[in-house]
Design a protein around this motif. Structure first.
Motif, PDB file in Angstrom:
ATOM      1  N   TRP A 246    -119.550 -58.218  42.263  1.00  0.00           N
ATOM      2  CA  TRP A 246    -119.402 -57.163  42.784  1.00  0.00           C
ATOM      3  C   TRP A 246    -118.792 -56.439  41.916  1.00  0.00           C
ATOM      4  CZ3 TRP A 246    -114.540 -55.060  44.217  1.00  0.00           C
ATOM      5  CH2 TRP A 246    -113.810 -56.215  43.630  1.00  0.00           C
ATOM      6  N   GLY A 247    -117.573 -56.487  41.333  1.00  0.00           N
ATOM      7  CA  GLY A 247    -116.922 -55.994  40.130  1.00  0.00           C
ATOM      8  C   GLY A 247    -117.312 -55.278  39.308  1.00  0.00           C
ATOM      9  N   GLY A 248    -118.531 -56.487  39.139  1.00  0.00           N
ATOM     10  CA  GLY A 248    -119.458 -56.675  37.934  1.00  0.00           C
ATOM     11  C   GLY A 248    -118.257 -57.557  36.210  1.00  0.00           C
ATOM     12  N   GLY A 249    -117.741 -58.466  36.732  1.00  0.00           N
ATOM     13  CA  GLY A 249    -116.491 -58.897  36.575  1.00  0.00           C
ATOM     14  C   GLY A 249    -117.396 -60.431  35.878  1.00  0.00           C
TER      15      GLY A 249
ATOM     16  N   THR B 194    -121.231 -48.985  51.394  1.00  0.00           N
ATOM     17  CA  THR B 194    -120.389 -50.560  50.961  1.00  0.00           C
ATOM     18  C   THR B 194    -120.916 -51.075  49.602  1.00  0.00           C
ATOM     19  OG1 THR B 194    -121.677 -51.403  52.636  1.00  0.00           O
ATOM     20  CG2 THR B 194    -119.782 -51.029  53.365  1.00  0.00           C
ATOM     21  N   PHE B 195    -121.817 -49.798  49.107  1.00  0.00           N
ATOM     22  CA  PHE B 195    -122.393 -50.873  47.520  1.00  0.00           C
ATOM     23  C   PHE B 195    -121.447 -51.471  46.410  1.00  0.00           C
ATOM     24  CE2 PHE B 195    -125.193 -51.304  44.276  1.00  0.00           C
ATOM     25  CZ  PHE B 195    -125.006 -50.852  42.944  1.00  0.00           C
TER      26      PHE B 195
ATOM     27  N   THR C   4    -125.672 -47.529  41.584  1.00  0.00           N
ATOM     28  CA  THR C   4    -126.919 -48.166  40.601  1.00  0.00           C
ATOM     29  C   THR C   4    -125.954 -49.395  40.155  1.00  0.00           C
ATOM     30  OG1 THR C   4    -125.604 -46.979  38.817  1.00  0.00           O
ATOM     31  CG2 THR C   4    -127.842 -45.340  40.294  1.00  0.00           C
ATOM     32  N   VAL C   5    -127.504 -49.956  39.969  1.00  0.00           N
ATOM     33  CA  VAL C   5    -127.670 -51.436  38.667  1.00  0.00           C
ATOM     34  C   VAL C   5    -128.935 -51.366  38.115  1.00  0.00           C
ATOM     35  CG1 VAL C   5    -129.418 -52.136  40.405  1.00  0.00           C
ATOM     36  CG2 VAL C   5    -127.384 -54.025  38.938  1.00  0.00           C
ATOM     37  N   HIS C   6    -128.337 -52.113  36.727  1.00  0.00           N
ATOM     38  CA  HIS C   6    -129.779 -51.363  35.851  1.00  0.00           C
ATOM     39  C   HIS C   6    -129.951 -52.459  35.568  1.00  0.00           C
ATOM     40  CE1 HIS C   6    -128.866 -47.612  35.312  1.00  0.00           C
ATOM     41  NE2 HIS C   6    -127.535 -47.157  35.349  1.00  0.00           N
TER      42      HIS C   6
END
Length: 124
Positions: free
Chosen positions: A53-56, A28-29, A78-80
């Motif tokens: 969550w959607g990067g928006g 559920t990342f 992943t998140v950077h």
């Protein structure tokens, strides 16, 4: 439940760059707001950046705005955090965190899941 593991920290000279990564386990990342926090010796853990969550939507602390960029790849869990123009005052342990909240993203109390941290040291 999600488990987080940071990587990419190290020693860099002022003006240099580093890219931190956070690998997440759990199916559920994509539902989580993801944040980066940092803690310098003797100081409180402070908000650095967050991404919904959607990067928006992305959010940054004033101290890192225009120098740091947060991004995520939900397909790779992943998140950077791309950190440019680093300053000695950026020296800290950097933590990745996950939250169900998409509103109070700057509060560490909204993040139930944390990684173990990665050290970033910027020399002058």
């Amino acid at each position: 439940q999600v488990q987080l593991v940071e990587s990419g920290g190290g020693l860099v000279q002022a003006g240099g760059s580093l890219r931190l990564s956070c690998a997440a386990s759990g199916r559920t990342f994509s539902r989580y707001t993801m944040g980066w926090f940092r803690q310098a010796p003797g100081k409180e853990r402070e908000f650095v950046a967050a991404i919904t969550w959607g990067g928006g939507s992305t959010y940054y602390a004033d101290s890192v705005k225009a120098r740091f960029t947060i991004s995520r790849d939900n397909a790779k869990n992943t998140v950077h955090l791309q950190m440019n123009s680093l300053k000695p005052e950026d020296t800290a342990v950097y933590y990745c965190a996950a939250s169900y909240s998409s509103t109070n993203y700057a509060s560490k109390y909204e993040y139930p899941y944390w990684g173990q941290g990665t050290q970033v040291t910027v020399s002058s």
